[in-house]
Design an enzyme around this catalytic site. Structure first.
Site, PDB file in Angstrom:
ATOM      1  N   LYS A 213       0.847  -1.196   0.000  1.00 29.31           N
ATOM      2  CA  LYS A 213       0.000   0.000   0.000  1.00 29.31           C
ATOM      3  C   LYS A 213       0.882   1.245   0.000  1.00 29.31           C
ATOM      4  CE  LYS A 213      -3.545   2.348   2.657  1.00 29.31           C
ATOM      5  NZ  LYS A 213      -4.548   2.305   3.705  1.00 29.31           N
ATOM      6  N   GLU A 219      10.510  -4.528   4.774  1.00 26.34           N
ATOM      7  CA  GLU A 219      10.661  -5.932   4.377  1.00 26.34           C
ATOM      8  C   GLU A 219      10.316  -6.122   2.904  1.00 26.34           C
ATOM      9  OE1 GLU A 219       8.953  -4.715   6.948  1.00 26.34           O
ATOM     10  OE2 GLU A 219       8.770  -6.160   8.588  1.00 26.34           O
ATOM     11  N   GLY A 273      -4.943  -1.759   4.888  1.00 25.69           N
ATOM     12  CA  GLY A 273      -4.109  -2.880   4.442  1.00 25.69           C
ATOM     13  C   GLY A 273      -4.762  -4.227   4.699  1.00 25.69           C
ATOM     14  N   ARG A 274      -5.245  -4.434   5.919  1.00 26.07           N
ATOM     15  CA  ARG A 274      -5.810  -5.744   6.270  1.00 26.07           C
ATOM     16  C   ARG A 274      -7.198  -5.963   5.663  1.00 26.07           C
ATOM     17  NH1 ARG A 274      -4.996  -2.277  10.270  1.00 26.07           N
ATOM     18  NH2 ARG A 274      -6.693  -1.525  11.567  1.00 26.07           N
ATOM     19  N   GLU A 360      -5.085  -6.549  14.685  1.00 25.43           N
ATOM     20  CA  GLU A 360      -4.555  -5.225  14.327  1.00 25.43           C
ATOM     21  C   GLU A 360      -5.679  -4.191  14.388  1.00 25.43           C
ATOM     22  OE1 GLU A 360      -1.024  -4.707  11.480  1.00 25.43           O
ATOM     23  OE2 GLU A 360      -2.651  -3.906  10.275  1.00 25.43           O
ATOM     24  N   HIS A 391      -5.731 -32.710  17.789  1.00 22.86           N
ATOM     25  CA  HIS A 391      -4.575 -33.478  18.263  1.00 22.86           C
ATOM     26  C   HIS A 391      -3.462 -32.557  18.730  1.00 22.86           C
ATOM     27  CE1 HIS A 391      -6.364 -37.209  16.803  1.00 22.86           C
ATOM     28  NE2 HIS A 391      -6.859 -36.438  15.843  1.00 22.86           N
ATOM     29  N   LYS A 516       9.009  -0.748  14.504  1.00 23.01           N
ATOM     30  CA  LYS A 516       9.616  -0.444  13.197  1.00 23.01           C
ATOM     31  C   LYS A 516      10.703   0.608  13.380  1.00 23.01           C
ATOM     32  CE  LYS A 516       5.528  -1.036  10.223  1.00 23.01           C
ATOM     33  NZ  LYS A 516       4.578  -0.353   9.365  1.00 23.01           N
TER      34      LYS A 516
HETATM   35  O1  F6P Z   1       2.693  -3.886   9.878  1.00 17.55           O
HETATM   36  C1  F6P Z   1       1.716  -2.976   9.676  1.00 17.55           C
HETATM   37  C2  F6P Z   1       1.271  -2.767   8.274  1.00 17.55           C
HETATM   38  O2  F6P Z   1       1.197  -1.411   8.065  1.00 17.55           O
HETATM   39  C3  F6P Z   1      -0.058  -3.446   8.009  1.00 17.55           C
HETATM   40  O3  F6P Z   1      -1.126  -2.724   8.474  1.00 17.55           O
HETATM   41  C4  F6P Z   1      -0.019  -3.594   6.532  1.00 17.55           C
HETATM   42  O4  F6P Z   1      -0.961  -4.525   6.109  1.00 17.55           O
HETATM   43  C5  F6P Z   1       1.399  -4.061   6.339  1.00 17.55           C
HETATM   44  O5  F6P Z   1       2.131  -3.322   7.292  1.00 17.55           O
HETATM   45  C6  F6P Z   1       1.967  -3.867   4.966  1.00 17.55           C
HETATM   46  O6  F6P Z   1       1.946  -2.547   4.553  1.00 17.55           O
HETATM   47  P1  F6P Z   1       2.146  -2.135   3.039  1.00 17.55           P
HETATM   48  O7  F6P Z   1       1.044  -2.734   2.241  1.00 17.55           O
HETATM   49  O8  F6P Z   1       2.110  -0.631   3.030  1.00 17.55           O
HETATM   50  O9  F6P Z   1       3.485  -2.652   2.596  1.00 17.55           O
END
Ligand code: F6P
Length: 568
Positions: A213, A219, A273-274, A360, A391, A516
């Site tokens: 987003k 990462e 995002g979620r 979240e 199990h 972060k």
């Molecule tokens: O870790 C938090 C977060 O901002 C989430 O809310 C989001 O889904 C994820 O990181 C990834 O963010 P992006 O789509 O901006 O890379």
């Protein structure tokens, strides 16, 4: 209720607090004898049956929860969401994931503008692009068709698409369209995840979709740079244009990264995002794998639940009932966790997705107005498909802590198996457990029953099950793309209902920021120590000691600036 008043100060909340004592006096064994009660605790919509008769609740509880919903202005809040008001006040954004799956001719406004045409413009672009890739009209740098896709993304840019992909993999219709194709997900910044993703893939036939987003997530961006290198090293830097596309709200950063903006698929800041799996975040990789028509069915399933959530009266409204019952379990009965137990291996990634959607969204400590809350919000969500979970952790659920359970079953298996001579089909075997577990939890087993079975005295307490453990059951007619969309939307809206009642902002996520920013400081230190031999400074004793140990023990990492990719 004035905007700053907390829900716990209202009469319906206090009334429910008092009501807890009545409920605690009544065992589920007794509640289950009341057929009229059980009958009215079954609700059906669009082929989905919800049975919540095994909740520690009476019809009176439900009435009181309805009063609570009124005190929380639940209906108004739902309407404000659908009307595109900026209900995510800390980020000054509206919350319109429902627009992502709205029919082409619907009108959903954000800031006075109908956003549905924009949504469909991107959907049309995905349809066109995915068809070109799938048909081989769009080829890679060496002229070969792109049959494999790696979607890079994390959190909401990963978990929802992974859940849907896993659910569709064994659906015959979807699988037919996916023949000869692979979809993989690279989420973790751990280089092992890179190694796993590229193992066995040829850059010549691979398309990389960078999903972020913000296009700033550390990462995702490092993984994107890594796979850009993987492609460039094999095919030359000019190949990137043919082998990498992006999904983002930040098209400027997409272009800066080196991806042609024409090959970028947009979404909007009003998609959290979620809550983004129905945007290009999910629709693009899933359409590349299964074709747009299958994904459109998924969107239609979600949309059906959206309309139901928006218009059905609360007593028949699946997400509202589920949300209110969650509030009851967490805030009144004091059960902070929830187990999500799909009796379908295809739903194995459902609990991990809902973990993010729920935790979240609702793991907050202050009200939407910033007032510290005197009550806890959110649930601790976890789960595994049945019967695997039986199990593993069910021991604790049956005789240890009380954890309200969601049992999710499917009438028709995606992949039925019948064996000659067997008592039941393989799916019936699975479903025998789906039906048995909720009753085992509700009824338990008494010492008297055990004595009648001649259980030795010294084992009686060990073999006793207290019962009275709440659960609910959701029965889906089948598990095709449409049903997967329905299930997703039910849980998304359920989480929103809980947040609306608790009076929190379920659509921001400030809690992920601190970690972060601390990682940024560590990253700088690692660079300075490794490249310039600088001493570890500015951390507490504990971090300094362990960081030093880490640096010393890995002193053999290359000092010079170089590129090394996984060897697998
Ligand atoms: O870790 C938090 C977060 O901002 C989430 O809310 C989001 O889904 C994820 O990181 C990834 O963010 P992006 O789509 O901006 O890379």
């Amino acid at each position: 209720m004035a905007s700053s008043a907390l829900i716990c100060e209202t009469e319906p909340w206090k009334d429910l607090k008092v009501h807890v004592d009545d409920i605690k006096k009544t065992h589920l064994r007794e509640l289950m004898c009341d057929t009229k009660r059980c009958q009215s605790m079954m609700v059906e919509f669009d082929g989905i049956l919800l049975d919540y008769s095994r909740q520690c609740a009476t019809l009176d509880t439900l009435n009181k929860l309805k009063n609570l919903a009124e005190a929380a202005h639940l209906k108004e809040k739902i309407n404000r969401m659908f009307n595109g008001e900026r209900i995510n006040s800390t980020e000054n954004r509206s919350v319109l994931h429902v627009a992502l799956r709205a029919p082409r001719d619907s009108v959903i406004n954000s800031d006075g503008k109908n956003v549905v045409p924009d949504v469909w413009q991107v959907l049309d672009k995905i349809k066109d692009f995915s068809e070109r890739v799938r048909s081989g009209a769009w080829v890679g740098a060496t002229g070969k068709a792109l049959k494999d896709v790696i979607a890079i993304g994390i959190g909401g840019s990963f978990l929802g698409p992974l859940f849907v992909h896993t659910a569709l993999q064994t659906d015959n219709e979807a699988a037919e369209f996916a023949k000869g194709r692979q979809l993989r997900f690279l989420a973790n910044v751990d280089p092992i995840d890179v190694a796993r993703n590229i193992a066995g893939l040829n850059p010549e036939t691979t398309l990389v979709v960078v999903v972020s987003k913000t296009f700033t997530t550390a990462e995702t961006m490092l993984n994107a740079r890594t796979l850009r290198e993987w492609i460039s090293a094999a095919l030359g830097p000019q190949a990137v244009a043919k082998h990498m596309v992006a999904v983002s709200t930040n098209l400027t950063l997409v272009e800066k990264f080196g991806i042609d903006p024409n090959n970028a698929f947009a979404f909007w800041d009003w998609v959290g995002g979620r809550y983004s799996v129905c945007s290009a975040v999910g629709v693009l990789p899933l359409s590349l794998q299964y074709g747009f028509a299958v994904v459109e069915k998924f969107l239609r399933g979600a949309s059906s639940i959206d309309q139901h959530f928006h218009s059905a009266p609360f007593e028949k409204n699946l997400p509202v009932l589920l949300g209110l019952l969650s509030v009851w379990n967490v805030s009144f009965l004091g059960y902070p966790a929830r187990a999500i137990l799909p009796y379908s291996q295809a739903l194995e990634k459902f609990a991990p997705h809902i973990q993010q959607v729920s935790m979240e969204s609702n793991g907050k400590g202050v009200s939407i107005d910033g007032v510290p809350l005197p009550y806890e919000t959110g649930e601790i969500d976890f789960g595994e498909p049945g019967t695997n979970g039986q199990h593993s952790f069910y021991q604790l659920i049956h005789q240890g802590r009380v954890i309200p359970c969601d049992f999710i079953g499917v009438v028709k298996s995606q992949q039925p198996v019948y064996l000659k001579g067997e008592l039941v089909s393989n799916h019936d075997e699975l479903m025998s457990n789906f039906f048995a577990q909720p009753d085992a939890l509700a009824y338990g087993k008494t010492p008297e029953q055990l004595l009648k079975e001649n259980i030795p005295e010294h084992l009686i307490t060990h073999k006793t099950f207290s019962g009275n453990r709440p659960s609910l059951s959701i029965l889906l007619p089948s598990l095709n793309a449409y049903n997967v969309g329905q299930l997703l939307a039910i849980y998304e809206h359920r989480v929103a209902v809980e947040g609306f009642v608790w009076g929190i902002n379920s659509f921001d996520q400030w809690g992920v920021e601190l970690g972060k920013s601390l990682a940024t400081q560590v990253r700088k230190q690692l660079h300075a120590s490794r490249k310039k031999g600088e001493a570890v400074e500015g951390f507490n004793f504990s971090t300094t000691t362990v960081l030093k140990r880490y640096l010393e023990a890995s002193a053999d990492v290359p000092k010079e600036d170089c590129t090394i990719l996984p060897k697998m």
